[in-house]
Write a protein that holds these residues in place. Structure first.
Motif, PDB file in Angstrom:
ATOM      1  N   GLU A  15       0.811  -1.216   0.000  1.00  0.00           N
ATOM      2  CA  GLU A  15       0.000   0.000   0.000  1.00  0.00           C
ATOM      3  C   GLU A  15       0.845   1.268   0.000  1.00  0.00           C
ATOM      4  OE1 GLU A  15      -2.504  -0.465   3.396  1.00  0.00           O
ATOM      5  OE2 GLU A  15      -3.548  -2.191   2.530  1.00  0.00           O
ATOM      6  N   ASN A  16       1.984   1.259   0.705  1.00  0.00           N
ATOM      7  CA  ASN A  16       2.751   2.489   0.888  1.00  0.00           C
ATOM      8  C   ASN A  16       3.950   2.623  -0.042  1.00  0.00           C
ATOM      9  OD1 ASN A  16       1.053   3.257   3.040  1.00  0.00           O
ATOM     10  ND2 ASN A  16       2.179   1.913   4.403  1.00  0.00           N
ATOM     11  N   ILE A  17       4.391   1.534  -0.654  1.00  0.00           N
ATOM     12  CA  ILE A  17       5.556   1.614  -1.531  1.00  0.00           C
ATOM     13  C   ILE A  17       5.228   1.165  -2.951  1.00  0.00           C
ATOM     14  CG2 ILE A  17       7.897   0.739  -1.922  1.00  0.00           C
ATOM     15  CD1 ILE A  17       8.215   0.661   1.131  1.00  0.00           C
ATOM     16  N   LEU A  18       4.719  -0.058  -3.097  1.00  0.00           N
ATOM     17  CA  LEU A  18       4.492  -0.587  -4.449  1.00  0.00           C
ATOM     18  C   LEU A  18       3.341   0.107  -5.179  1.00  0.00           C
ATOM     19  CD1 LEU A  18       5.067  -4.401  -3.848  1.00  0.00           C
ATOM     20  CD2 LEU A  18       6.658  -2.713  -4.739  1.00  0.00           C
ATOM     21  N   VAL A  56     -20.383   2.545 -12.142  1.00  0.00           N
ATOM     22  CA  VAL A  56     -21.341   1.852 -12.995  1.00  0.00           C
ATOM     23  C   VAL A  56     -22.720   1.995 -12.374  1.00  0.00           C
ATOM     24  CG1 VAL A  56     -22.016  -0.361 -13.979  1.00  0.00           C
ATOM     25  CG2 VAL A  56     -19.604   0.168 -13.688  1.00  0.00           C
ATOM     26  N   MET A  57     -23.595   2.715 -13.038  1.00  0.00           N
ATOM     27  CA  MET A  57     -24.993   2.899 -12.611  1.00  0.00           C
ATOM     28  C   MET A  57     -25.106   3.275 -11.136  1.00  0.00           C
ATOM     29  SD  MET A  57     -27.060   0.010 -14.755  1.00  0.00           S
ATOM     30  CE  MET A  57     -26.032  -1.409 -14.463  1.00  0.00           C
ATOM     31  N   GLY A  58     -24.310   4.220 -10.714  1.00  0.00           N
ATOM     32  CA  GLY A  58     -24.366   4.719  -9.349  1.00  0.00           C
ATOM     33  C   GLY A  58     -23.616   3.878  -8.332  1.00  0.00           C
ATOM     34  N   VAL A  59     -22.920   2.838  -8.785  1.00  0.00           N
ATOM     35  CA  VAL A  59     -22.159   1.978  -7.884  1.00  0.00           C
ATOM     36  C   VAL A  59     -20.674   2.191  -8.166  1.00  0.00           C
ATOM     37  CG1 VAL A  59     -21.678  -0.413  -7.229  1.00  0.00           C
ATOM     38  CG2 VAL A  59     -24.002   0.258  -7.837  1.00  0.00           C
ATOM     39  N   THR A  60     -19.885   2.283  -7.103  1.00  0.00           N
ATOM     40  CA  THR A  60     -18.450   2.477  -7.245  1.00  0.00           C
ATOM     41  C   THR A  60     -17.732   1.143  -7.110  1.00  0.00           C
ATOM     42  OG1 THR A  60     -18.661   4.660  -6.249  1.00  0.00           O
ATOM     43  CG2 THR A  60     -16.452   3.716  -6.353  1.00  0.00           C
ATOM     44  N   LEU A  61     -16.999   0.781  -8.156  1.00  0.00           N
ATOM     45  CA  LEU A  61     -16.172  -0.423  -8.117  1.00  0.00           C
ATOM     46  C   LEU A  61     -14.726   0.019  -7.924  1.00  0.00           C
ATOM     47  CD1 LEU A  61     -17.729  -2.353 -11.126  1.00  0.00           C
ATOM     48  CD2 LEU A  61     -18.239  -2.628  -8.707  1.00  0.00           C
ATOM     49  N   ARG A  62     -14.174  -0.252  -6.757  1.00  0.00           N
ATOM     50  CA  ARG A  62     -12.815   0.181  -6.438  1.00  0.00           C
ATOM     51  C   ARG A  62     -11.827  -0.929  -6.807  1.00  0.00           C
ATOM     52  NH1 ARG A  62     -13.322   2.545  -0.515  1.00  0.00           N
ATOM     53  NH2 ARG A  62     -11.536   1.174  -0.437  1.00  0.00           N
ATOM     54  N   TYR A  63     -11.520  -1.029  -8.073  1.00  0.00           N
ATOM     55  CA  TYR A  63     -10.672  -2.119  -8.552  1.00  0.00           C
ATOM     56  C   TYR A  63      -9.201  -1.905  -8.194  1.00  0.00           C
ATOM     57  CZ  TYR A  63      -9.681   0.834 -12.656  1.00  0.00           C
ATOM     58  OH  TYR A  63      -9.308   1.848 -13.491  1.00  0.00           O
ATOM     59  N   GLY A  64      -8.784  -0.701  -7.895  1.00  0.00           N
ATOM     60  CA  GLY A  64      -7.414  -0.465  -7.454  1.00  0.00           C
ATOM     61  C   GLY A  64      -7.140  -1.126  -6.105  1.00  0.00           C
ATOM     62  N   VAL A  65      -8.098  -1.044  -5.201  1.00  0.00           N
ATOM     63  CA  VAL A  65      -7.966  -1.687  -3.892  1.00  0.00           C
ATOM     64  C   VAL A  65      -7.932  -3.207  -4.063  1.00  0.00           C
ATOM     65  CG1 VAL A  65      -9.070  -2.019  -1.642  1.00  0.00           C
ATOM     66  CG2 VAL A  65      -9.077   0.236  -2.701  1.00  0.00           C
ATOM     67  N   PHE A  66      -8.763  -3.719  -4.989  1.00  0.00           N
ATOM     68  CA  PHE A  66      -8.771  -5.162  -5.252  1.00  0.00           C
ATOM     69  C   PHE A  66      -7.414  -5.621  -5.778  1.00  0.00           C
ATOM     70  CE2 PHE A  66      -9.324  -8.596  -8.355  1.00  0.00           C
ATOM     71  CZ  PHE A  66      -9.734  -9.602  -7.498  1.00  0.00           C
ATOM     72  N   PHE A  67      -6.847  -4.889  -6.726  1.00  0.00           N
ATOM     73  CA  PHE A  67      -5.539  -5.264  -7.269  1.00  0.00           C
ATOM     74  C   PHE A  67      -4.446  -5.197  -6.203  1.00  0.00           C
ATOM     75  CE2 PHE A  67      -7.192  -4.032 -11.642  1.00  0.00           C
ATOM     76  CZ  PHE A  67      -7.418  -5.352 -11.995  1.00  0.00           C
ATOM     77  N   THR A  68      -4.571  -4.248  -5.283  1.00  0.00           N
ATOM     78  CA  THR A  68      -3.619  -4.167  -4.183  1.00  0.00           C
ATOM     79  C   THR A  68      -3.722  -5.412  -3.307  1.00  0.00           C
ATOM     80  OG1 THR A  68      -3.734  -1.762  -4.174  1.00  0.00           O
ATOM     81  CG2 THR A  68      -2.903  -2.799  -2.186  1.00  0.00           C
ATOM     82  N   SER A  69      -4.936  -5.866  -3.031  1.00  0.00           N
ATOM     83  CA  SER A  69      -5.120  -7.085  -2.240  1.00  0.00           C
ATOM     84  C   SER A  69      -4.564  -8.305  -2.963  1.00  0.00           C
ATOM     85  CB  SER A  69      -6.608  -7.304  -1.938  1.00  0.00           C
ATOM     86  OG  SER A  69      -7.111  -6.267  -1.156  1.00  0.00           O
ATOM     87  N   VAL A  70      -4.753  -8.364  -4.274  1.00  0.00           N
ATOM     88  CA  VAL A  70      -4.197  -9.470  -5.054  1.00  0.00           C
ATOM     89  C   VAL A  70      -2.671  -9.444  -4.985  1.00  0.00           C
ATOM     90  CG1 VAL A  70      -3.947 -10.408  -7.394  1.00  0.00           C
ATOM     91  CG2 VAL A  70      -6.191  -9.711  -6.564  1.00  0.00           C
ATOM     92  N   LEU A  71      -2.102  -8.260  -5.080  1.00  0.00           N
ATOM     93  CA  LEU A  71      -0.646  -8.121  -4.990  1.00  0.00           C
ATOM     94  C   LEU A  71      -0.144  -8.550  -3.608  1.00  0.00           C
ATOM     95  CD1 LEU A  71       1.812  -7.225  -6.613  1.00  0.00           C
ATOM     96  CD2 LEU A  71       1.435  -4.912  -5.769  1.00  0.00           C
ATOM     97  N   ASN A  72      -0.876  -8.175  -2.550  1.00  0.00           N
ATOM     98  CA  ASN A  72      -0.531  -8.631  -1.191  1.00  0.00           C
ATOM     99  C   ASN A  72      -0.508 -10.156  -1.134  1.00  0.00           C
ATOM    100  OD1 ASN A  72      -0.392  -6.050  -0.212  1.00  0.00           O
ATOM    101  ND2 ASN A  72      -2.373  -6.103   0.801  1.00  0.00           N
ATOM    102  N   PHE A  73      -1.534 -10.779  -1.698  1.00  0.00           N
ATOM    103  CA  PHE A  73      -1.627 -12.237  -1.671  1.00  0.00           C
ATOM    104  C   PHE A  73      -0.462 -12.878  -2.416  1.00  0.00           C
ATOM    105  CE2 PHE A  73      -2.873 -16.107  -3.907  1.00  0.00           C
ATOM    106  CZ  PHE A  73      -3.103 -16.937  -2.825  1.00  0.00           C
ATOM    107  N   ILE A  74      -0.125 -12.352  -3.584  1.00  0.00           N
ATOM    108  CA  ILE A  74       0.957 -12.935  -4.381  1.00  0.00           C
ATOM    109  C   ILE A  74       2.286 -12.830  -3.633  1.00  0.00           C
ATOM    110  CG2 ILE A  74       2.316 -12.633  -6.490  1.00  0.00           C
ATOM    111  CD1 ILE A  74      -0.354 -11.911  -7.882  1.00  0.00           C
ATOM    112  N   ILE A  75       2.541 -11.693  -3.014  1.00  0.00           N
ATOM    113  CA  ILE A  75       3.783 -11.524  -2.252  1.00  0.00           C
ATOM    114  C   ILE A  75       3.817 -12.479  -1.067  1.00  0.00           C
ATOM    115  CG2 ILE A  75       5.107  -9.933  -0.813  1.00  0.00           C
ATOM    116  CD1 ILE A  75       4.157  -7.681  -2.677  1.00  0.00           C
ATOM    117  N   MET A  76       2.710 -12.584  -0.327  1.00  0.00           N
ATOM    118  CA  MET A  76       2.652 -13.497   0.818  1.00  0.00           C
ATOM    119  C   MET A  76       2.841 -14.941   0.363  1.00  0.00           C
ATOM    120  SD  MET A  76       2.307 -12.173   3.832  1.00  0.00           S
ATOM    121  CE  MET A  76       1.634 -13.516   4.775  1.00  0.00           C
TER     122      MET A  76
END
Length: 133
Positions: free
Chosen positions: A39-42, A61-81
């Motif tokens: 979150e703070n470096i990569l 999308v139709m009044g809904v916010t999809l925060r895909y940047g946060v999702f990709f950050t979580s995926v990156l966390n998982f891959i590193i772990m």
């Protein structure tokens, strides 16, 4: 009730349970370190290439916010772990294999040339009877 408490005490004080508890605590702390790294470096480094904070990437999308940047950050966390756990397990397996090799002297089967434990009377690969040396 007294027997139950004695069994519970024996269960808690076994080495496996204590090792598991320590592993969980260390793992949780390590996960926080990896999350902070991502979150703070990569994520900011990736954000330099796309022109904004990576975690702030959103799609409306139709009044809904999809925060895909946060999702990709979580995926990156998982891959590193997963990669770090893989490296730790790999190192442990190599250490255990080296220790096992030291503990179990081996001979070579005269018939199939496969390694056989020094005290074996039959080859596990070809089942031929071995003469003890």
């Amino acid at each position: 009730m007294k027997t139950f408490m004695q069994e519970f005490k024996a269960f808690i004080l076994r080495g496996n349970v204590i090792s598991l508890a320590v592993g969980l605590i260390v793992g949780a702390a390590f996960q926080d370190i990896i999350a902070s790294l991502t979150e703070n470096i990569l994520s900011p480094i990736i954000g330099l290439f796309i022109g904004q904070n990576f975690d702030a990437l959103e799609w409306y999308v139709m009044g809904v916010t999809l925060r895909y940047g946060v999702f990709f950050t979580s995926v990156l966390n998982f891959i590193i772990m997963a990669f770090v756990v893989f490296l730790i397990i790999r190192a442990m397996n190599r250490l255990m294999a080296a220790k096992k090799k030291e503990e179990a002297p081996e001979h070579i089967c005269l018939f199939c040339k496969s390694p056989v434990h020094a005290e074996a009377t039959r080859c596990p690969a070809c089942t031929s009877i071995l003469e003890l040396l």
